[in-house]
Enzyme design. Structure first.
Site, PDB file in Angstrom:
ATOM      1  N   GLN A 214     -81.151  -9.455   4.638  1.00  0.00           N
ATOM      2  CA  GLN A 214     -80.136  -8.426   4.923  1.00  0.00           C
ATOM      3  C   GLN A 214     -80.750  -7.030   4.985  1.00  0.00           C
ATOM      4  OE1 GLN A 214     -77.090  -9.189   5.774  1.00  0.00           O
ATOM      5  NE2 GLN A 214     -76.986 -11.304   5.094  1.00  0.00           N
TER       6      GLN A 214
ATOM      7  N   ASP B 117     -86.712 -11.010  -0.363  1.00  0.00           N
ATOM      8  CA  ASP B 117     -85.808 -11.619   0.603  1.00  0.00           C
ATOM      9  C   ASP B 117     -85.226 -10.471   1.430  1.00  0.00           C
ATOM     10  OD1 ASP B 117     -83.659 -12.593   1.975  1.00  0.00           O
ATOM     11  OD2 ASP B 117     -82.757 -13.644   0.274  1.00  0.00           O
TER      12      ASP B 117
ATOM     13  N   HIS C   7     -78.982 -14.685  -3.136  1.00  0.00           N
ATOM     14  CA  HIS C   7     -78.410 -15.743  -2.304  1.00  0.00           C
ATOM     15  C   HIS C   7     -78.935 -17.072  -2.855  1.00  0.00           C
ATOM     16  CE1 HIS C   7     -77.936 -18.220   1.336  1.00  0.00           C
ATOM     17  NE2 HIS C   7     -77.112 -17.295   1.804  1.00  0.00           N
TER      18      HIS C   7
ATOM     19  N   LYS D 276     -80.362 -12.930  12.062  1.00  0.00           N
ATOM     20  CA  LYS D 276     -79.665 -11.778  11.487  1.00  0.00           C
ATOM     21  C   LYS D 276     -80.139 -10.469  12.098  1.00  0.00           C
ATOM     22  CE  LYS D 276     -78.759 -14.234   7.264  1.00  0.00           C
ATOM     23  NZ  LYS D 276     -77.379 -14.539   6.911  1.00  0.00           N
TER      24      LYS D 276
ATOM     25  N   CYS E 176     -72.447 -17.689  -0.723  1.00  0.00           N
ATOM     26  CA  CYS E 176     -73.660 -18.318  -1.271  1.00  0.00           C
ATOM     27  C   CYS E 176     -74.227 -17.540  -2.452  1.00  0.00           C
ATOM     28  CB  CYS E 176     -74.747 -18.502  -0.206  1.00  0.00           C
ATOM     29  SG  CYS E 176     -74.251 -19.544   1.155  1.00  0.00           S
TER      30      CYS E 176
END
Ligand code: PMP
Length: 407
Positions: free
Chosen positions: A204, A201, A124, A227, A365
């Site tokens: 997700q 990261d 991202h 999220k 993104c």
């Protein structure tokens, strides 16, 4: 197979009763943000209605109640990711701010001219641009683990990419544009073999996977509250104690100091060294409530339900003439990206929107990912355990309609 009472769960999310253009909402944009259960919004309004106060500085009753609630939320999050210490959980505004914090503070301490930062080809922009800026600031080089046509990392070259000059690896656990689940444990092991720390990261991953920072031995892990059914504006940076102590603060201000004079300021202990200013107390409490909610439903149940939905959607969509999936990784979570022949993804998205179906279209993104596949963007359907088969049937019918209109 899932053991969830989906109707009962859907009743926790008032927005799922909303209509869009007169049609019941089908919300399949969970990768962008998830919806909030009543339990989360009620925790936030309860804070404002009954114990709103600033934290850590008040000597009065409400300040203590608010402080306790904030710190209880920190503990819940620490337990959820299995951090060794609560104070290894730093509150930020989100994934983006967490990455920027590490890219600034870690690189200020450790990145020198000629050094390297290694990211991947499926990041991202928020796990790419901050590293690019840090590399520019310090005269370092940004290197990239390439991806293949399945949307998986090409790891054959990893040992060449990890050099004596590599100072940190920053990698997404799950791709937001393709849904690929990366073999992060293996990559961490290989980086650690060369004493290189790793930032994951988990924007997700946190809502779709078990996260155990100690088992992974990951050095930094970042995610956003919104999220995982929590509010916007609140996020987490997990860091190993020794590393967080070794790097300088990101922002200066109130709450992050031990003592201040014009000559010299000393900084507060963890976590407050990285939490300058009044925190998003309501957001932290809301995120704590979201973690409670996820724990109550059970992450295993969530994972199983989402796996069923993905399998069902994948099968149903693959029957549509002209449809091709972008990214065909063996391990995927939460997200399906696709295109229909030469139809522009925006046209499909618009047609779905008119039918009350929310998906995301565009580059998500991740412009370098789109460049890799030579496409302008994709249609992305991203799932949550509160979606049902009817949502997917409506998606498939909508995409079929688009395919007939445009092809
Ligand atoms: N990384 C990934 C993988 C994401 O999916 C997102 C959100 N789309 C981000 C980073 C950025 O998160 P935020 O905008 O909440 O800071």
């Amino acid at each position: 197979t899932t053991h969830l009472n989906i109707e009962k769960i859907r009743a926790d999310f008032p927005i799922l009763q909303t209509t869009v253009y007169g049609r019941p909402l089908v919300y399949l944009d969970n990768g962008a943000t998830t919806q909030k259960p009543r339990q989360v919004t009620e925790a936030i309004s309860n804070y404002y209605d009954t114990y709103n106060a600033n934290v850590h500085r008040g000597v009065h009753y409400l300040s203590q109640v608010a402080t306790d609630a904030q710190e209880a939320a920190r503990s819940k999050i620490a337990r959820f990711i299995n951090a060794k210490h609560d104070y290894e959980v730093i509150f930020t505004r989100g994934t983006t701010e967490s990455v920027n914090l590490v890219a600034y503070s870690f690189c200020k301490q450790y990145l020198k001219a000629g050094d390297e930062v290694l990211i991947s080809g499926m990041e991202h922009h928020s796990n790419l641009v901050p590293w690019q800026i840090a590399c520019e600031d310090h005269g370092a080089t940004l290197k990239v683990i390439p991806i293949d046509d399945k949307g998986e990392l090409i790891l054959e070259d990893l040992d060449q990419l990890l050099t004596a000059r590599t100072r940190i690896v920053a990698l997404t656990w799950v791709s937001n544009s393709l849904g690929t689940v990366n073999p992060v444990a293996e990559i961490i092991t290989r980086a650690h073999a060369r004493n290189i720390p790793v930032l994951l990261d988990a924007a997700q991953a946190i809502q779709h996977t078990h996260v155990d920072v100690q088992a992974l031995d990951v050095d930094f892990l970042v995610f956003s509250g919104h999220k995982i059914y929590g509010p916007t504006g609140i996020g987490v940076l997990y860091g190993k104690e020794a590393l967080l102590n070794a790097i300088p603060p990101y922002q200066g201000g109130g709450s992050m100091i031990k003592s201040v004079s014009f000559e010299k300021t000393t900084y507060a202990d963890l976590p407050f060294k990285f939490e300058a200013g009044t925190p998003d107390v309501a957001g932290i409490i809301g995120l704590g409530a979201a973690i409670d909610y996820v724990n109550e439903i059970g992450l295993d149940n969530i994972i199983a339900a989402e796996h069923d939905l993905m399998t069902y959607a994948q099968q149903a969509l693959s029957g549509i003439k002209g449809l091709r999936f972008i990214g065909d990784a063996t391990h995927k979570a939460g997200t399906l990206s696709f295109l229909i022949d030469q139809v522009h993804p925006f046209d499909i998205g618009e047609l779905l929107d008119k039918q009350g179906i929310a998906v995301r279209t565009g580059h998500h993104c991740c412009q370098p990912v789109m460049e890799h596949f030579h496409i302008p963007g994709t249609v992305r359907a991203s799932f949550s355990f509160y979606n049902n088969k009817e949502d997917i049937d409506r998606l498939v019918a909508g995409v079929e309609k688009a395919a007939q209109m445009f092809v």
